[in-house]
Design a protein around this motif. Structure first.
Motif, PDB file in Angstrom:
ATOM      1  N   ILE A 236      29.258  38.486  47.474  1.00  0.00           N
ATOM      2  CA  ILE A 236      28.131  38.712  46.576  1.00  0.00           C
ATOM      3  C   ILE A 236      28.233  40.136  46.025  1.00  0.00           C
ATOM      4  O   ILE A 236      28.888  40.989  46.625  1.00  0.00           O
ATOM      5  CB  ILE A 236      26.769  38.488  47.284  1.00  0.00           C
ATOM      6  N   PRO A 237      27.619  40.388  44.867  1.00  0.00           N
ATOM      7  CA  PRO A 237      27.670  41.742  44.308  1.00  0.00           C
ATOM      8  C   PRO A 237      27.214  42.779  45.334  1.00  0.00           C
ATOM      9  O   PRO A 237      26.258  42.568  46.076  1.00  0.00           O
ATOM     10  CB  PRO A 237      26.712  41.668  43.123  1.00  0.00           C
ATOM     11  N   GLY A 238      27.934  43.883  45.394  1.00  0.00           N
ATOM     12  CA  GLY A 238      27.626  44.952  46.343  1.00  0.00           C
ATOM     13  C   GLY A 238      28.539  44.945  47.551  1.00  0.00           C
ATOM     14  O   GLY A 238      28.653  45.947  48.249  1.00  0.00           O
ATOM     15  N   GLN A 239      29.200  43.820  47.818  1.00  0.00           N
ATOM     16  CA  GLN A 239      30.141  43.781  48.926  1.00  0.00           C
ATOM     17  C   GLN A 239      31.469  44.381  48.481  1.00  0.00           C
ATOM     18  O   GLN A 239      31.717  44.555  47.294  1.00  0.00           O
ATOM     19  CB  GLN A 239      30.343  42.350  49.415  1.00  0.00           C
ATOM     20  N   PHE A 240      32.316  44.712  49.441  1.00  0.00           N
ATOM     21  CA  PHE A 240      33.598  45.331  49.123  1.00  0.00           C
ATOM     22  C   PHE A 240      34.706  44.676  49.932  1.00  0.00           C
ATOM     23  O   PHE A 240      34.448  43.933  50.870  1.00  0.00           O
ATOM     24  CB  PHE A 240      33.558  46.838  49.388  1.00  0.00           C
ATOM     25  N   LEU A 241      35.939  44.972  49.526  1.00  0.00           N
ATOM     26  CA  LEU A 241      37.076  44.500  50.292  1.00  0.00           C
ATOM     27  C   LEU A 241      37.760  45.699  50.924  1.00  0.00           C
ATOM     28  O   LEU A 241      37.700  46.807  50.405  1.00  0.00           O
ATOM     29  CB  LEU A 241      38.054  43.716  49.412  1.00  0.00           C
ATOM     30  N   GLU A 242      38.379  45.473  52.045  1.00  0.00           N
ATOM     31  CA  GLU A 242      39.094  46.517  52.773  1.00  0.00           C
ATOM     32  C   GLU A 242      40.575  46.203  52.666  1.00  0.00           C
ATOM     33  O   GLU A 242      41.028  45.165  53.144  1.00  0.00           O
ATOM     34  CB  GLU A 242      38.649  46.517  54.237  1.00  0.00           C
ATOM     35  N   LEU A 243      41.327  47.051  51.995  1.00  0.00           N
ATOM     36  CA  LEU A 243      42.768  46.863  51.883  1.00  0.00           C
ATOM     37  C   LEU A 243      43.451  47.706  52.943  1.00  0.00           C
ATOM     38  O   LEU A 243      43.065  48.853  53.174  1.00  0.00           O
ATOM     39  CB  LEU A 243      43.278  47.288  50.507  1.00  0.00           C
ATOM     40  N   SER A 244      44.452  47.133  53.578  1.00  0.00           N
ATOM     41  CA  SER A 244      45.182  47.888  54.586  1.00  0.00           C
ATOM     42  C   SER A 244      46.676  47.649  54.416  1.00  0.00           C
ATOM     43  O   SER A 244      47.105  46.608  53.933  1.00  0.00           O
ATOM     44  CB  SER A 244      44.736  47.507  55.996  1.00  0.00           C
ATOM     45  N   GLY A 245      47.418  48.656  54.794  1.00  0.00           N
ATOM     46  CA  GLY A 245      48.868  48.577  54.786  1.00  0.00           C
ATOM     47  C   GLY A 245      49.370  48.997  56.145  1.00  0.00           C
ATOM     48  O   GLY A 245      48.916  50.003  56.694  1.00  0.00           O
TER      49      GLY A 245
ATOM     50  N   ALA B 120      41.469  51.280  53.373  1.00  0.00           N
ATOM     51  CA  ALA B 120      40.479  51.914  52.508  1.00  0.00           C
ATOM     52  C   ALA B 120      39.629  50.831  51.851  1.00  0.00           C
ATOM     53  O   ALA B 120      40.118  49.730  51.583  1.00  0.00           O
ATOM     54  CB  ALA B 120      41.177  52.761  51.446  1.00  0.00           C
ATOM     55  N   PRO B 121      38.350  51.136  51.597  1.00  0.00           N
ATOM     56  CA  PRO B 121      37.458  50.162  50.951  1.00  0.00           C
ATOM     57  C   PRO B 121      37.553  50.252  49.427  1.00  0.00           C
ATOM     58  O   PRO B 121      37.714  51.332  48.860  1.00  0.00           O
ATOM     59  CB  PRO B 121      36.073  50.606  51.434  1.00  0.00           C
ATOM     60  N   PHE B 122      37.429  49.096  48.775  1.00  0.00           N
ATOM     61  CA  PHE B 122      37.440  49.016  47.321  1.00  0.00           C
ATOM     62  C   PHE B 122      36.411  47.988  46.871  1.00  0.00           C
ATOM     63  O   PHE B 122      36.186  46.992  47.554  1.00  0.00           O
ATOM     64  CB  PHE B 122      38.817  48.611  46.792  1.00  0.00           C
ATOM     65  N   CYS B 123      35.829  48.215  45.715  1.00  0.00           N
ATOM     66  CA  CYS B 123      34.861  47.278  45.148  1.00  0.00           C
ATOM     67  C   CYS B 123      35.582  46.113  44.489  1.00  0.00           C
ATOM     68  O   CYS B 123      36.667  46.271  43.944  1.00  0.00           O
ATOM     69  CB  CYS B 123      33.997  47.961  44.090  1.00  0.00           C
ATOM     70  N   PHE B 124      34.951  44.968  44.511  1.00  0.00           N
ATOM     71  CA  PHE B 124      35.457  43.840  43.745  1.00  0.00           C
ATOM     72  C   PHE B 124      35.258  44.146  42.267  1.00  0.00           C
ATOM     73  O   PHE B 124      34.245  44.721  41.872  1.00  0.00           O
ATOM     74  CB  PHE B 124      34.704  42.552  44.089  1.00  0.00           C
ATOM     75  N   ALA B 125      36.205  43.745  41.446  1.00  0.00           N
ATOM     76  CA  ALA B 125      36.107  43.947  40.003  1.00  0.00           C
ATOM     77  C   ALA B 125      35.989  42.612  39.283  1.00  0.00           C
ATOM     78  O   ALA B 125      36.035  42.566  38.068  1.00  0.00           O
ATOM     79  CB  ALA B 125      37.326  44.716  39.491  1.00  0.00           C
ATOM     80  N   SER B 126      35.845  41.541  40.020  1.00  0.00           N
ATOM     81  CA  SER B 126      35.712  40.215  39.422  1.00  0.00           C
ATOM     82  C   SER B 126      34.360  39.620  39.790  1.00  0.00           C
ATOM     83  O   SER B 126      33.692  40.079  40.710  1.00  0.00           O
ATOM     84  CB  SER B 126      36.839  39.296  39.898  1.00  0.00           C
ATOM     85  N   SER B 127      33.996  38.598  39.074  1.00  0.00           N
ATOM     86  CA  SER B 127      32.741  37.903  39.330  1.00  0.00           C
ATOM     87  C   SER B 127      32.869  37.025  40.568  1.00  0.00           C
ATOM     88  O   SER B 127      33.901  36.376  40.766  1.00  0.00           O
ATOM     89  CB  SER B 127      32.393  37.028  38.124  1.00  0.00           C
ATOM     90  N   PRO B 128      31.820  36.957  41.399  1.00  0.00           N
ATOM     91  CA  PRO B 128      31.888  36.077  42.564  1.00  0.00           C
ATOM     92  C   PRO B 128      31.924  34.593  42.183  1.00  0.00           C
ATOM     93  O   PRO B 128      32.230  33.756  43.013  1.00  0.00           O
ATOM     94  CB  PRO B 128      30.627  36.419  43.356  1.00  0.00           C
ATOM     95  N   THR B 129      31.636  34.280  40.923  1.00  0.00           N
ATOM     96  CA  THR B 129      31.679  32.880  40.497  1.00  0.00           C
ATOM     97  C   THR B 129      33.085  32.430  40.103  1.00  0.00           C
ATOM     98  O   THR B 129      33.318  31.246  39.928  1.00  0.00           O
ATOM     99  CB  THR B 129      30.733  32.651  39.301  1.00  0.00           C
ATOM    100  N   ARG B 130      34.022  33.376  39.972  1.00  0.00           N
ATOM    101  CA  ARG B 130      35.413  33.035  39.642  1.00  0.00           C
ATOM    102  C   ARG B 130      36.159  32.697  40.919  1.00  0.00           C
ATOM    103  O   ARG B 130      36.440  33.573  41.723  1.00  0.00           O
ATOM    104  CB  ARG B 130      36.106  34.191  38.936  1.00  0.00           C
ATOM    105  N   LYS B 131      36.479  31.457  41.111  1.00  0.00           N
ATOM    106  CA  LYS B 131      37.154  31.032  42.346  1.00  0.00           C
ATOM    107  C   LYS B 131      38.677  31.082  42.244  1.00  0.00           C
ATOM    108  O   LYS B 131      39.368  30.984  43.233  1.00  0.00           O
ATOM    109  CB  LYS B 131      36.729  29.600  42.707  1.00  0.00           C
ATOM    110  N   GLN B 132      39.213  31.219  41.021  1.00  0.00           N
ATOM    111  CA  GLN B 132      40.667  31.189  40.854  1.00  0.00           C
ATOM    112  C   GLN B 132      41.334  32.401  41.486  1.00  0.00           C
ATOM    113  O   GLN B 132      42.432  32.309  42.012  1.00  0.00           O
ATOM    114  CB  GLN B 132      41.050  31.130  39.366  1.00  0.00           C
ATOM    115  N   SER B 133      40.701  33.556  41.387  1.00  0.00           N
ATOM    116  CA  SER B 133      41.300  34.767  41.939  1.00  0.00           C
ATOM    117  C   SER B 133      40.212  35.804  42.168  1.00  0.00           C
ATOM    118  O   SER B 133      39.096  35.672  41.681  1.00  0.00           O
ATOM    119  CB  SER B 133      42.356  35.328  40.989  1.00  0.00           C
ATOM    120  N   HIS B 134      40.566  36.822  42.922  1.00  0.00           N
ATOM    121  CA  HIS B 134      39.658  37.923  43.199  1.00  0.00           C
ATOM    122  C   HIS B 134      40.352  39.197  42.742  1.00  0.00           C
ATOM    123  O   HIS B 134      41.543  39.372  42.972  1.00  0.00           O
ATOM    124  CB  HIS B 134      39.318  37.985  44.685  1.00  0.00           C
TER     125      HIS B 134
END
Length: 90
Positions: free
Chosen positions: A41-50, A56-70
């Motif tokens: 949902i808007p306001g949540q973030f993803l945590e990328l790790s290597g 590190a945390p990053f914001c989603f840049a896509s709509s949560p209604t788009r199921k094809q990709s994030h």
């Protein structure tokens, strides 16, 4: 129910330059079933790790209604993001 604290592996499907030090990455889970189940949902973030690089945390840049990709937009500012920008993977 899946454990929310276990990491999920995703691959970079595409990337788009926004500025010289900022890119938007389109991600897709390697497990197709997990990709379909994933919701945010808007306001949540993803945590990328290597591995060996940290995370590190990053914001989603896509709509949560788009199921094809994030998508997530990343600015090159440190070890993890340098690797992502220079090699295109983690």
């Amino acid at each position: 129910m899946a454990d929310l604290f276990l990491p999920s592996v995703a691959t970079i499907q595409d990337r788009r330059d926004e500025t010289p030090d900022t890119r938007t990455y389109r991600l897709r889970f390697r497990d197709a079933a997990e990709h379909e189940r994933f919701q945010f949902i808007p306001g949540q973030f993803l945590e990328l790790s290597g591995f060996g690089l940290g995370e590190a945390p990053f914001c989603f840049a896509s709509s949560p209604t788009r199921k094809q990709s994030h998508e997530g937009t990343v600015r090159q500012v440190g070890q993890l993001t340098d690797r992502l920008h220079l090699r295109g993977d983690l």
